[in-house]
Motif scaffolding. Structure first.
Motif, PDB file in Angstrom:
ATOM      1  N   TRP A 128      42.595  39.296   6.534  1.00  0.00           N
ATOM      2  CA  TRP A 128      42.665  40.315   6.579  1.00  0.00           C
ATOM      3  C   TRP A 128      41.407  40.452   5.362  1.00  0.00           C
ATOM      4  N   GLU A 129      40.309  40.699   6.729  1.00  0.00           N
ATOM      5  CA  GLU A 129      39.398  40.121   5.783  1.00  0.00           C
ATOM      6  C   GLU A 129      38.686  41.611   5.755  1.00  0.00           C
ATOM      7  N   LYS A 130      39.102  42.806   5.436  1.00  0.00           N
ATOM      8  CA  LYS A 130      38.555  44.561   4.867  1.00  0.00           C
ATOM      9  C   LYS A 130      36.508  44.348   4.641  1.00  0.00           C
ATOM     10  N   ASN A 131      36.942  43.659   3.470  1.00  0.00           N
ATOM     11  CA  ASN A 131      35.882  43.612   2.886  1.00  0.00           C
ATOM     12  C   ASN A 131      34.357  42.919   3.397  1.00  0.00           C
ATOM     13  N   ARG A 132      34.619  41.975   4.513  1.00  0.00           N
ATOM     14  CA  ARG A 132      33.888  41.341   5.238  1.00  0.00           C
ATOM     15  C   ARG A 132      33.175  41.659   6.111  1.00  0.00           C
ATOM     16  N   PHE A 133      33.611  42.868   6.781  1.00  0.00           N
ATOM     17  CA  PHE A 133      33.221  43.661   7.811  1.00  0.00           C
ATOM     18  C   PHE A 133      32.165  44.348   7.667  1.00  0.00           C
ATOM     19  N   MET A 134      31.513  44.900   6.867  1.00  0.00           N
ATOM     20  CA  MET A 134      30.436  45.760   5.906  1.00  0.00           C
ATOM     21  C   MET A 134      29.826  46.021   7.921  1.00  0.00           C
ATOM     22  N   GLY A 135      29.648  47.715   8.454  1.00  0.00           N
ATOM     23  CA  GLY A 135      29.030  47.644   9.808  1.00  0.00           C
ATOM     24  C   GLY A 135      28.060  49.209   9.776  1.00  0.00           C
ATOM     25  N   VAL A 136      27.558  49.502  10.889  1.00  0.00           N
ATOM     26  CA  VAL A 136      26.537  50.107  10.240  1.00  0.00           C
ATOM     27  C   VAL A 136      27.113  51.949  11.234  1.00  0.00           C
ATOM     28  N   GLU A 137      26.606  52.965  10.756  1.00  0.00           N
ATOM     29  CA  GLU A 137      26.900  54.078  12.049  1.00  0.00           C
ATOM     30  C   GLU A 137      25.662  53.509  13.248  1.00  0.00           C
ATOM     31  N   LEU A 138      25.903  55.103  14.136  1.00  0.00           N
ATOM     32  CA  LEU A 138      24.687  54.847  15.136  1.00  0.00           C
ATOM     33  C   LEU A 138      24.395  56.246  14.589  1.00  0.00           C
ATOM     34  N   THR A 139      24.929  57.366  14.331  1.00  0.00           N
ATOM     35  CA  THR A 139      24.224  58.335  14.450  1.00  0.00           C
ATOM     36  C   THR A 139      23.367  58.467  13.333  1.00  0.00           C
ATOM     37  N   SER A 140      21.748  59.194  13.470  1.00  0.00           N
ATOM     38  CA  SER A 140      20.676  59.426  12.985  1.00  0.00           C
ATOM     39  C   SER A 140      19.616  57.785  13.554  1.00  0.00           C
ATOM     40  N   LYS A 141      20.200  56.763  13.726  1.00  0.00           N
ATOM     41  CA  LYS A 141      19.787  55.570  14.106  1.00  0.00           C
ATOM     42  C   LYS A 141      18.637  55.791  15.496  1.00  0.00           C
ATOM     43  N   THR A 142      17.871  55.397  15.373  1.00  0.00           N
ATOM     44  CA  THR A 142      16.781  55.005  16.254  1.00  0.00           C
ATOM     45  C   THR A 142      17.243  53.613  17.393  1.00  0.00           C
ATOM     46  N   LEU A 143      17.318  54.701  18.388  1.00  0.00           N
ATOM     47  CA  LEU A 143      17.634  53.642  19.948  1.00  0.00           C
ATOM     48  C   LEU A 143      15.718  53.755  20.356  1.00  0.00           C
ATOM     49  N   GLY A 144      15.656  52.425  20.647  1.00  0.00           N
ATOM     50  CA  GLY A 144      14.402  52.021  21.448  1.00  0.00           C
ATOM     51  C   GLY A 144      15.393  51.858  22.798  1.00  0.00           C
ATOM     52  N   LEU A 145      14.376  52.009  24.102  1.00  0.00           N
ATOM     53  CA  LEU A 145      15.052  51.478  25.114  1.00  0.00           C
ATOM     54  C   LEU A 145      13.570  50.840  25.885  1.00  0.00           C
TER      55      LEU A 145
END
Length: 525
Positions: A128-145
């Motif tokens: 139960w490694e809740k603190n291990r998996f710190m993700g990031v939001e997609l909102t406001s990020k720049t996607l490069g196609l």
């Protein structure tokens, strides 16, 4: 009845559609290469997925093949230049799995952002490694196609819905199209420097191979996450592994690999790496869609002449085909005329259309002219391989469209360039259906180009037609029609004589010896 072989596993609806359109079909998935070569000569069409490899030796055995249909986008398993040289149309279905592939790219982007595969494995292992998996939001990020075509534009639409900013590198993306999509067109270097996520949607070509090379990966924004659901070979996989281990790349998700099936890869086991086994098109809806689409396209071509999503010839809808057919017949005869008379001296060719012809799709008209011309070089030429043969021989091909109205309601003119200058022929349609020659090398002459004919250039003088008729009569050659034209009284004249039998070389030599004759050539249409 046209006959098609389905050589890969495909939704049963494909065979149903072929049969409903009057096409005989055999379903034989899993054939070995030798087994395919042994039977391919029986078929007019070959419907495939990704398993069947259509190589030059397979094409050599395909003596009756007219069309190859790939149920899907990628055609890496088809040797398109070899198919073109054989005159075989190659089609794909670029839209049948577009949404499915775009959705998979978005899914992998979420998987990277929130480390979902690793979190799932950890949790199911009893941790139960809740603190291990710190993700990031997609909102406001720049996607490069990298690639903003059909699939890339769908990904852009979805990303904008997630409130991401989208930048795109695509040499074929116009500024107006970028505005319509709501994205920003940038250079590759700018995309690499700005993007938080990069997703690739481009075919594998010499220009795109390793587009994310070691050098370009080093240019990326530190901590970027990369997704590839397009084609293997777009990313240097060894360099990507090193960039993941150094932290330059925070995560990478690949659905495609440079070698497939990917039973081993330098990336396997690398922290931050997510892999799926080429699932981009693997949904029930996509499998049905591409099967239906390829069967409809191939049936339309084999039964009605419509060409859709072809990779080696211009598209021609089934609705356009009947309208264009008389123009293509006229164009092919004009090309054949200049080919037979000027032959291998031709270094360039211009195809001009005006009047009603200028309102039509010009590509099939050009293809028909080239098919007629290139029969000088090959007796197996058609509209598919004619442009290939013309390019192979270094011919300069130009298309010209005139809005002007001339003496005829429609006109096609073919001008060839030789070392002696330019020579031009022109034709029209009588009654919108009957091809007719109206101008030959600057001389007005009206003629049907049919069957066996004799072309003569002579000095206009009294009695010539009588002498010509006498010589042909004595040679046992019966005249069908006699078409004449001249520049002016007493100057150069042209005769196009339709005859009922093949003109032998001794007859040509006899006619060439007549007083005032400058040139004689037998023609066949």
């Amino acid at each position: 009845m046209p006959k098609v072989l389905i050589s890969d596993s495909m939704d049963p609806k494909a065979a149903e559609i072929f049969r409903a359109n009057g096409v005989d079909v055999d379903e034989k998935p899993g054939l070995s290469k030798d087994e395919l070569k042994a039977i391919i000569g029986e078929y007019d069409g070959l419907a495939i997925r990704s398993a069947t490899k259509v190589t030059p030796d397979v094409l050599e055995a395909a003596t009756n093949l007219k069309v190859i249909g790939r149920a899907g986008i990628g055609v890496d398993n088809v040797d398109i230049p070899a198919a073109s040289a054989k005159g075989v149309v190659v089609m794909n279905t670029p839209f049948g799995n577009s949404i499915t592939t775009a959705e998979h790219a978005i899914a992998l982007m979420f998987a990277l952002a929130r480390e979902l595969p690793a979190a799932d494995a950890s949790t199911q292992a009893g941790k139960w490694e809740k603190n291990r998996f710190m993700g990031v939001e997609l909102t406001s990020k720049t996607l490069g196609l990298i690639g903003a075509g059909n699939i890339g534009s769908i990904v852009a639409e979805r990303a904008l819905g997630l409130r991401m900013k989208v930048v795109a590198y695509d040499p074929f993306l116009t500024p107006d199209r970028a505005v319509d999509l709501g994205i920003e067109k940038v250079s590759l270097d700018e995309l690499l420097a700005r993007a938080d996520f990069i997703t690739l949607h481009t075919p594998l070509t010499d220009q795109t191979r390793n587009i994310l090379s070691r050098e370009n990966l080093a240019k990326t924004k530190r901590g970027v996450r990369i997704i590839n659901c397009a084609r293997g070979g777009l990313i240097d996989e060894e360099a990507l592994k090193d960039a993941l281990e150094s932290g330059q790349i925070a995560g990478a998700a690949l659905d495609v690999f440079s070698e497939e099936p990917a039973k081993q890869s330098p990336l396997f086991g690398t922290p931050g790496f997510v892999a799926t086994p080429h699932l981009g098109a693997s949904t029930t809806e996509a499998q049905v869609n591409v099967a239906i689409q390829v069967a409809e396209q191939m049936s339309e071509y084999l039964t009605r002449g419509g060409v859709t999503n072809a990779l080696n010839m211009p598209s021609l809808s089934a609705e356009e085909a009947p309208k264009l057919r008389p123009y293509m017949e006229l164009a092919e005869k004009l090309g054949s005329l200049v080919g037979q008379l000027e032959g291998r001296r031709v270094t360039g060719i211009a195809i001009e259309v005006e009047g009603a012809a200028a309102t039509l799709n010009q590509k099939p008209i050009t293809g028909a002219v080239l098919a007629g011309l290139m029969r000088t070089y090959s007796d197996t030429v058609n509209m598919v391989n004619a442009p290939f043969l013309a390019k192979e021989r270094g011919l300069d091909v130009r298309e010209v469209r005139h809005d002007r109205e001339g003496d005829y309601h429609t006109l096609v003119r073919v001008t060839v360039t030789t070392n002696d200058g330019e020579r031009s022929v022109a034709g029209t349609l009588f009654g919108n259906s009957a091809p007719r020659l109206i101008d030959m090398f600057g001389i007005k002459v009206e003629a049907e180009l049919e069957g066996e004919m004799i072309y003569l250039v002579n000095e206009d003088s009294p009695g010539f037609i009588g002498r010509l008729g006498t010589e042909l009569g004595e040679a046992g050659v019966n005249i069908g029609t006699f078409n004449l034209g001249r520049r002016a009284a007493g100057e150069e004249a042209v005769a196009l004589v339709s005859v009922d039998s093949h003109v032998e070389q001794d007859v040509v030599e006899t006619l060439a010896s007549l007083p005032g004759v400058k040139r004689v050539a037998p023609l066949h249409f």
